[in-house]
Design a protein around this motif. Sequence first.
Motif, mmCIF file in Angstrom:
data_model
loop_
_atom_site.group_PDB
_atom_site.id
_atom_site.type_symbol
_atom_site.label_atom_id
_atom_site.label_comp_id
_atom_site.label_asym_id
_atom_site.label_seq_id
_atom_site.Cartn_x
_atom_site.Cartn_y
_atom_site.Cartn_z
ATOM 1 N N TYR A 140 70.673 -43.478 122.547
ATOM 2 C CA TYR A 140 70.208 -42.112 122.303
ATOM 3 C C TYR A 140 71.294 -41.251 121.666
ATOM 4 N N LYS A 141 72.544 -41.541 121.981
ATOM 5 C CA LYS A 141 73.642 -40.775 121.382
ATOM 6 C C LYS A 141 73.680 -40.984 119.870
ATOM 7 N N LYS A 142 73.524 -42.232 119.437
ATOM 8 C CA LYS A 142 73.488 -42.547 118.005
ATOM 9 C C LYS A 142 72.284 -41.878 117.341
ATOM 10 N N ALA A 143 71.126 -41.949 118.011
ATOM 11 C CA ALA A 143 69.922 -41.318 117.473
ATOM 12 C C ALA A 143 70.134 -39.812 117.324
ATOM 13 N N LEU A 144 70.758 -39.208 118.330
ATOM 14 C CA LEU A 144 71.005 -37.763 118.290
ATOM 15 C C LEU A 144 71.894 -37.403 117.098
ATOM 16 N N ALA A 157 64.854 -33.461 119.745
ATOM 17 C CA ALA A 157 64.456 -33.038 121.094
ATOM 18 C C ALA A 157 64.300 -34.252 122.014
ATOM 19 N N CYS A 158 63.668 -35.314 121.502
ATOM 20 C CA CYS A 158 63.452 -36.521 122.317
ATOM 21 C C CYS A 158 64.781 -37.187 122.686
ATOM 22 N N ALA A 159 65.685 -37.296 121.708
ATOM 23 C CA ALA A 159 66.993 -37.906 121.977
ATOM 24 C C ALA A 159 67.767 -37.073 123.000
ATOM 25 N N SER A 160 67.717 -35.752 122.860
ATOM 26 C CA SER A 160 68.399 -34.864 123.816
ATOM 27 C C SER A 160 67.822 -35.039 125.215
ATOM 28 N N PHE A 161 66.502 -35.161 125.292
ATOM 29 C CA PHE A 161 65.835 -35.331 126.586
ATOM 30 C C PHE A 161 66.331 -36.596 127.289
ATOM 31 N N PHE A 162 66.404 -37.696 126.540
ATOM 32 C CA PHE A 162 66.805 -38.955 127.156
ATOM 33 C C PHE A 162 68.291 -38.983 127.495
ATOM 34 N N LEU A 163 69.050 -38.051 126.947
ATOM 35 C CA LEU A 163 70.465 -37.929 127.309
ATOM 36 C C LEU A 163 70.659 -36.945 128.458
ATOM 37 N N GLY A 164 69.552 -36.444 128.994
ATOM 38 C CA GLY A 164 69.629 -35.492 130.100
ATOM 39 C C GLY A 164 69.976 -34.080 129.672
ATOM 40 N N MET A 165 69.929 -33.817 128.357
ATOM 41 C CA MET A 165 70.251 -32.482 127.831
ATOM 42 C C MET A 165 68.930 -31.706 127.690
ATOM 43 N N TYR A 166 68.392 -31.297 128.829
ATOM 44 C CA TYR A 166 67.041 -30.747 128.845
ATOM 45 C C TYR A 166 66.941 -29.373 128.177
ATOM 46 N N LYS A 167 67.965 -28.549 128.314
ATOM 47 C CA LYS A 167 67.950 -27.240 127.647
ATOM 48 C C LYS A 167 67.964 -27.417 126.133
ATOM 49 N N GLU A 168 68.809 -28.326 125.656
ATOM 50 C CA GLU A 168 68.874 -28.592 124.218
ATOM 51 C C GLU A 168 67.560 -29.192 123.726
ATOM 52 N N ALA A 169 66.950 -30.051 124.547
ATOM 53 C CA ALA A 169 65.670 -30.659 124.183
ATOM 54 C C ALA A 169 64.589 -29.593 124.055
#
Length: 555
Positions: free
Chosen positions: A73-77, A98-110
């Motif tokens: 997910y980091k690469k995708a982001l 948004a999806c990549a941020s979500f899977f990285l636990g960055m919910y506010k950014e998502a």
Amino acid sequence: MMISRTKPAGAVSAAAAQASEKRQKKLPKLLDFVAQRDYMGAMTLLEFNRNAGKSDEESDLWLAYCAFHLGNYKKALEEYKTLRDRGSTNGDVHLGLACASFFLGMYKEASAASEKAPPSHLKNRLLFHIAHKFGDEKGLMSYHQQLQDVVEDQLSLASIHYLRSHYQEAIDIYKRILLDNREFLALNVYVALCYYKLDYYDVSQEVLAVYLAHFPDSVTATNLKACNHYKLYNGKAAEAELRSLRETASPSFEYASEIIRHNLVVFRGGEGALQVLPPLVDVLPEARLNLVIYHLRQDDIFEAYALIKDIEPSTPQEYILKGVVNAALGQEQNSKEHLKIAQQYFQLVGGSASECDTIPGRQCMASCFFLLKQFQDVLIYLGSIKNYFYNEDTFNFNLAQTKAAIGNFQEAEELFLMIQSEKIKNDLVYLSWLARCYIMNLKPRLAWELYLRMETSSESYSVLQMIANDCYKMGQFYYAAKAFDILERMDGNPEYWEGRKGACVGLFQLIVAGREPKESVREVLSLLRTAPNNPQVEYIVRVIKKWARENRLAL
């Protein structure tokens, strides 16, 4: 010297050209990799083209897509951010971000990125999950109402049910979809996972077998099968499943490496926990919980508490573990506050509609009543699940304490003696209760031998005090006198002398009544002779000697 040719140069060139053309036809294309779920192969091709200067926005989007599906997910982001910063107008960029941020636990950014994405079913599903992560019940219901009766939306709803521990509701949705879409074999894995969470491990295995028959190299399915084996059999059986997985799995499933390493630690009874689990604490929720369990087993209660104190429990497992940690800390520090917190957590789980009839739920209610010292109630709950834990040392230890607490010392003694764990058998609580059971079951000699096997310490002193007092109370004056004698020599407390004197008189009375052998009178005199000068003692000694002469006993 000229090398002779067997064929003209033109013929060789034609053959080479033909072979080259044939190889080019066989070269796999991007969509071939994607169709085969070989995202690693797809990424390799895309990055090769990028290095060769053949990249464009579409191939960059595919690269981000493949990285996402590979679990990177980091690469995708990073790829989506690069596309955004270039000013891409493709609506998939913000949604992918948004999806990549979500899977990285960055919910506010998502959440922020999804607001810039155009309306779509995927956007609504993403916001649905973000609302769940934020605990936004109002938002959750709002996005729930926008879900439609299409497969993707219903699968999203099922996943939320799963995350909220509503496993039966999730199963119902999956089964309904499977009725109309038999080819959706992966749903069998989801159903199996729900049955695993409901502790129906055999059923989980049966459902899982449907998928594994078609995809035996599936990492997710094989990992779940290993977990079922762990629950049904043991860690070795589970590890054997993962060993076959490592030998046959496709490299495209690298995304599962972390959870596999995590599970191997569990299957091996915590081996390698301190090397594997800490880096995964913020990646896998189970890693933190299993690290807490590891510290508890090592008696590192404060380390366990530090890991779990800030967690707001949301699942039964988290409530149970937080209750166990608080109970352990409360007993260690004699803290009523921590014990009360533990009791409340246990009561919440044991009293919940979803857990009240499960084995963990009944264990929780037993623990709750144990802390409240309502041992008759403890016995009801432990008795209802006894058949599941016949040879389990910790269960037998708790049941034995409960039996002893309500005065059923015979059964308590039997349970204590069934325990094999050396750790438990060396515990002060175990030694104290077993000694008490021996005394109450009229076996004071066994209690005394138990004390003699202990090394001199504050714990052995505590057991000796209990033997002295309990033997005195039960009229077992010989061992009471011996215990009080040692206590007095160790401490010099006048109360111990009074106990020794009373036990000696009691023992003499038993001798006179014929309930102890006459020869024991020598022991009485020996114990009294070491006493300080005391008119009472001198009088008692004269009486005993007179009785001995009358009964022709040589002193």
